[in-house]
Enzyme design. Structure first.
Site, PDB file in Angstrom:
ATOM      1  N   THR A 153     -11.960   9.202 -12.081  1.00 31.50           N
ATOM      2  CA  THR A 153     -11.088   8.525 -11.117  1.00 31.50           C
ATOM      3  C   THR A 153     -11.659   7.186 -10.659  1.00 31.50           C
ATOM      4  OG1 THR A 153      -9.663   8.958  -9.211  1.00 31.50           O
ATOM      5  CG2 THR A 153     -11.981   9.568  -8.990  1.00 31.50           C
ATOM      6  N   GLU A 199       0.825  -1.204   0.000  1.00 32.60           N
ATOM      7  CA  GLU A 199       0.000   0.000   0.000  1.00 32.60           C
ATOM      8  C   GLU A 199       0.864   1.260   0.000  1.00 32.60           C
ATOM      9  OE1 GLU A 199      -3.740   2.207   0.435  1.00 32.60           O
ATOM     10  OE2 GLU A 199      -3.041   0.348  -0.483  1.00 32.60           O
TER      11      GLU A 199
END
Length: 310
Positions: A296, A168
């Site tokens: 997005t 991440e």
């Protein structure tokens, strides 16, 4: 559009903005500047809203393109660094503003930027056509080079781990910041000493940003390496995240084999990650980037003026 018009009036740091804004005063709050969580879509939409509205067809929106260009100059000037020893180009953060210390931290979310930079450079057409038609400014070429350099870094965030899947968050080894090599890393990767992955950041949520950028860069540069990188990432997803009974799972730690699964699949894996992989390997006539802009959340919007209503 009213929000963007308001944002135009606010003070910025070389086009860069803090990640928080007060809903009461309409002013930015805090000094944390980053292109990762809470900051990413602002920069993405400066160029994408301008493109969606048909570029020069709406002269009232040229301020968006100007804000985008200024912001990318700010990114290159204040946030771009190279790792040691192998000089991977990455985007860091300014958690305490431009006068505070630089942090060599890069969220996986920042990997949207290579695709956005490439899109802003050629406006969705191929690099070859843009060069032939003398459409690229020196600024465009600089941004396109940065896009390619960052795409490599984003791919190496995958290849440096033992699972071939990115964490991440990654940190980069720079002068004055090093926490040793990567435990559980892929020792065959030459970049294993450039990338630092802290224990709390080693999870993978099946995010789409890197494959999104690979898709855009393949369409624009027509370089087959982006397909090759995408295929390696897809195979790693298949090997370590696919669940026999159906679906795919987020992982707790990409540096361990076998990785612990979280029994959770975010909806963006289907809605974005697999969609962008499909488009990466599909024909370039599917959703051409000079006729569609992806928001997005990976929804394609027709560019104004490129389609006629029947």
């Amino acid at each position: 559009m009213k929000v963007l018009e308001h944002l135009k009036t606010l003070p910025k740091v070389e086009g860069l903005v803090p990640i928080y804004i007060s809903p009461h005063s309409g002013e930015f709050s805090g000094e944390n500047i980053r292109l990762g969580s809470r900051g990413d879509s602002y920069y993405e939409y400066l160029i994408k809203v301008w493109l969606h509205r048909g570029i020069s067809r709406d002269s009232n929106l040229t301020y968006l393109y100007e804000m985008y260009i200024e912001a990318m100059k700010g990114v290159r000037n204040l946030l771009v660094r190279k790792s040691i020893p192998n000089e991977l180009v990455f985007i860091g953060e300014l958690p305490f503003g431009p006068k505070g210390a630089f942090s060599p931290k890069m969220d996986h979310l920042v990997c949207f930027l290579p695709g956005t930079l490439a899109l802003g450079s050629t406006k969705g057409i191929t690099k070859e056509k843009a060069m032939k038609d003398h459409m690229l400014t020196s600024e465009d070429l600089e941004n396109l080079k940065l896009a390619e350099d960052l795409a490599k870094t984003c791919f190496e965030m995958y290849s440096v781990t033992s699972t071939g899947l990115a964490p991440e968050i990654a940190y980069f080894h720079v002068e004055g910041f090093s926490e040793g090599g990567l435990d559980g890393g892929n020792k065959s990767s030459e970049y294993v000493n450039d990338i630092i992955i802290k224990p709390a950041d080693r999870h993978n949520l099946l995010r789409p940003e890197t494959v999104e950028s690979l898709f855009v860069l393949y369409r624009i540069t027509e370089d087959s390496k982006y397909r090759e990188w995408g295929w390696q990432i897809f195979e790693a997803f298949e090997k370590y995240t696919k669940v026999d009974s159906g679906g795919y799972s987020s992982l707790d730690d990409v540096t361990k084999i076998p990785p612990q699964r979280r029994d959770k699949m975010e909806t963006f894996f289907l809605g974005e990650t697999l969609k962008y992989l499909y488009l990466l390997f599909g024909e370039s006539t599917i959703m051409p980037l000079d006729k569609f802009v992806f928001n997005t959340e990976a929804h394609p919007f027709p560019i104004k003026g490129t389609f006629k209503r029947e």
